[in-house]
Enzyme design. Sequence first.
Site, PDB file in Angstrom:
ATOM      1  N   HIS A 260       0.822  -1.218   0.000  1.00 16.27           N
ATOM      2  CA  HIS A 260       0.000   0.000   0.000  1.00 16.27           C
ATOM      3  C   HIS A 260       0.861   1.275   0.000  1.00 16.27           C
ATOM      4  O   HIS A 260       0.716   2.142  -0.864  1.00 16.27           O
ATOM      5  CB  HIS A 260      -0.887   0.057   1.255  1.00 16.27           C
ATOM      6  CG  HIS A 260      -1.741  -1.119   1.504  1.00 16.27           C
ATOM      7  ND1 HIS A 260      -2.894  -1.366   0.787  1.00 16.27           N
ATOM      8  CD2 HIS A 260      -1.656  -2.118   2.420  1.00 16.27           C
ATOM      9  CE1 HIS A 260      -3.476  -2.456   1.255  1.00 16.27           C
ATOM     10  NE2 HIS A 260      -2.747  -2.938   2.237  1.00 16.27           N
TER      11      HIS A 260
HETATM   12  C1  BDR Z   1      -2.873   1.269   5.220  1.00 17.73           C
HETATM   13  O1  BDR Z   1      -3.174   0.948   6.567  1.00 17.73           O
HETATM   14  C2  BDR Z   1      -1.998   0.619   7.258  1.00 17.73           C
HETATM   15  O2  BDR Z   1      -2.150  -0.550   7.984  1.00 17.73           O
HETATM   16  C3  BDR Z   1      -0.903   0.508   6.237  1.00 17.73           C
HETATM   17  O3  BDR Z   1       0.333   0.943   6.793  1.00 17.73           O
HETATM   18  C4  BDR Z   1      -1.368   1.375   5.116  1.00 17.73           C
HETATM   19  O4  BDR Z   1      -0.957   2.713   5.297  1.00 17.73           O
HETATM   20  C5  BDR Z   1      -3.486   0.196   4.313  1.00 17.73           C
HETATM   21  O5  BDR Z   1      -4.895   0.212   4.406  1.00 17.73           O
END
Ligand code: BDR
Length: 334
Positions: A260
């Site tokens: 992500h």
């Molecule tokens: C996002 O949520 C967090 O757990 C990760 O670091 C990322 O920024 C993904 O949905």
Amino acid sequence: MKERVIIDCDTGIDDALALVLALSRPELDIVGITTVAGNVDVENTTRNTCNVVHLLGRDDIRIAKGEPKPLEREPLRASGVHGVTGLRGYTFDSDWKENLLDIHAVEFMKRLLEESDEKTTIIAIGPVTNVAKLLIEHPEVKDRIRRIVFMGTSYHCGNPTPVSTFNVLVDPEAFRKVIFSGVEFVACPLEVTKTATIEPDEVERLDAMGTPVARFAASIIRGYGITKIGADEKIDTANEEVISENRLKAAKESNEVTMHDPATIAYVIDPSLFTTAKYYCDVECKGELTTGFTLIDKNDYYKKEDDERNLTLMESIDRPRFIDLFLDSVRRYG
Ligand code: BDR
Ligand code: CA
């Protein structure tokens, strides 16, 4: 010319991978890093950030600790996904604090924005609590922000609820403040990051590079996700996102590693990896079931004018080129 950026993060496994990518790149002039509570508490996100930046050999970059909780809500964590320290799979021999400043992240952001005539991009890869506070407490710096590039939003799926993404769900009031601030806002939604996966053979290639940074990246990737929760790990379930049996089952079946936060950084490095479009966006802050849902008017239901379309949304990523970019960034550490 290099783009002047501040990274605001809740380090976290994919945040750490995002730092690996960002700190290796000549396209970015990273003038500061700020931390926020999110995946784990702000003490751990700050410790992780300092240690990762040191491991990457970038002691020239200063770091400031930010908000310990959302604007109006109790914290929500994702330590099941990232581990109780936030970096499951890797333990640092000691903690590095030399570049941790004694000022609050919001004050640090303000100073960084004011010290240059050049506009600065804020890349926010955690909940936007710090960014919202900056805009509330120091509205005069707004015009010094070139744009905010954010990991989060979705239009037909969610994580960790069926409709909301973690970084919005944790602090929807902050998110609303930021998207209606008038500052250009670009988001990398879950629909895009779900396709930005790193596959097992690519993790093998990473590990085979054999350098400290490569081994670090491979180790935390292998510790990433709720299926990796260790028998002796004490997850604080009071503030934890929902980990149902069905979710565990689905995660076991898919076994996917989703990049992500690195994907979000990649947009600033090389926007040609993405397609984008502009929409009107709002967020549900009072929902019984749908808090954190980002309403993105893709079908132009509201007939908003161009200047009312407050969201530039990434709509696709060229996965092979993105993974090449990531692997190349790891190689740069030698
Ligand atoms: C996002 O949520 C967090 O757990 C990760 O670091 C990322 O920024 C993904 O949905
Ligand atoms: Ca994050």
